[in-house]
Design a protein around this motif. Sequence first.
Motif, PDB file in Angstrom:
ATOM      1  N   GLU A  22      -4.394  16.586 -11.982  1.00 42.80           N
ATOM      2  CA  GLU A  22      -4.957  16.215 -11.163  1.00 42.80           C
ATOM      3  C   GLU A  22      -6.158  15.651 -11.245  1.00 42.80           C
ATOM      4  O   GLU A  22      -6.973  14.838 -10.647  1.00 42.80           O
ATOM      5  CB  GLU A  22      -5.485  17.706 -10.994  1.00 42.80           C
ATOM      6  CG  GLU A  22      -4.758  18.659 -10.581  1.00 42.80           C
ATOM      7  CD  GLU A  22      -4.905  18.417  -9.254  1.00 42.80           C
ATOM      8  OE1 GLU A  22      -5.358  17.908  -8.386  1.00 42.80           O
ATOM      9  OE2 GLU A  22      -4.313  18.961  -8.035  1.00 42.80           O
ATOM     10  N   THR A  81      -3.823  11.943  -6.240  1.00 44.05           N
ATOM     11  CA  THR A  81      -3.878  12.740  -7.696  1.00 44.05           C
ATOM     12  C   THR A  81      -2.354  12.537  -7.791  1.00 44.05           C
ATOM     13  O   THR A  81      -1.559  12.696  -7.539  1.00 44.05           O
ATOM     14  CB  THR A  81      -4.315  13.646  -7.882  1.00 44.05           C
ATOM     15  OG1 THR A  81      -3.460  15.029  -7.659  1.00 44.05           O
ATOM     16  CG2 THR A  81      -5.517  14.565  -7.387  1.00 44.05           C
ATOM     17  N   GLU A 120      -0.526  15.748  -6.926  1.00 43.24           N
ATOM     18  CA  GLU A 120       0.178  15.546  -5.457  1.00 43.24           C
ATOM     19  C   GLU A 120       0.882  14.173  -5.796  1.00 43.24           C
ATOM     20  O   GLU A 120       1.535  14.846  -4.173  1.00 43.24           O
ATOM     21  CB  GLU A 120      -1.103  14.808  -4.373  1.00 43.24           C
ATOM     22  CG  GLU A 120      -2.047  15.953  -4.154  1.00 43.24           C
ATOM     23  CD  GLU A 120      -3.169  15.276  -3.967  1.00 43.24           C
ATOM     24  OE1 GLU A 120      -4.213  15.639  -3.471  1.00 43.24           O
ATOM     25  OE2 GLU A 120      -3.504  14.202  -4.037  1.00 43.24           O
TER      26      GLU A 120
END
Length: 222
Positions: free
Chosen positions: A121, A73, A76
């Motif tokens: 996200e 994502t 991340e």
Amino acid sequence: MLLPDGAEPFAAGRDADVYALDEQWVLRRSRNGYAVRDEADFMRHVAKYGYPVPAVREVHGPDMVIERLTGPTLAEATIAGDLSPTDLGVLHADLHRRLHAIPAPSGTPGLVVVHGDLHPENVIATPTGPIVIDWRNAEEGTAEFDIAMTAVIFAQVALDPAWADLSPLLHETLAAYLANSIDPTPGLTAALDARSNNITLSAAEKALLPAQEALIREHLRR
């Protein structure tokens, strides 16, 4: 839609679970049995205009079979240092700009396609570029509302004590996002109201809404 016996989800959101079917497709199942036909229709609509969404293969009640994506994502990728907080904010502003250029399915003047939950996200950094997922809240509405909703979500994480380690990152992201977007002020009250009525948010998260509004308005005055 049947899943193999004992199938376990490999990913989960606030209200849906995702199961692998094969290397190309996954099944996304609404946990509360919510029918996903409208969500799929919005995804197919924006895809016709070249917007980056997973391909939809089929829909049955709460189940949607969609393209399997590979990659982290954007949240991340940013935490890993592969994307700067400023670049994250600019990227979200661009994703909204592209989305809001798409006419509403009804053709109603002044309305556009609203994602309603576009945050890091819900964007996958695939090898071919970012792809937006989770269209559960998609509807026809105004661009200002959609932009305000994302600003509120950025502000929530920036102010939530549970995410204190990410606070500097999110403050920078929020600043870049608002600086590269149209003014969301006309949609801010409606976005805050929608968040206050979101049953997936905890009481502690809802208690942060006034501070989130203040932070957003502070950035808008700069």
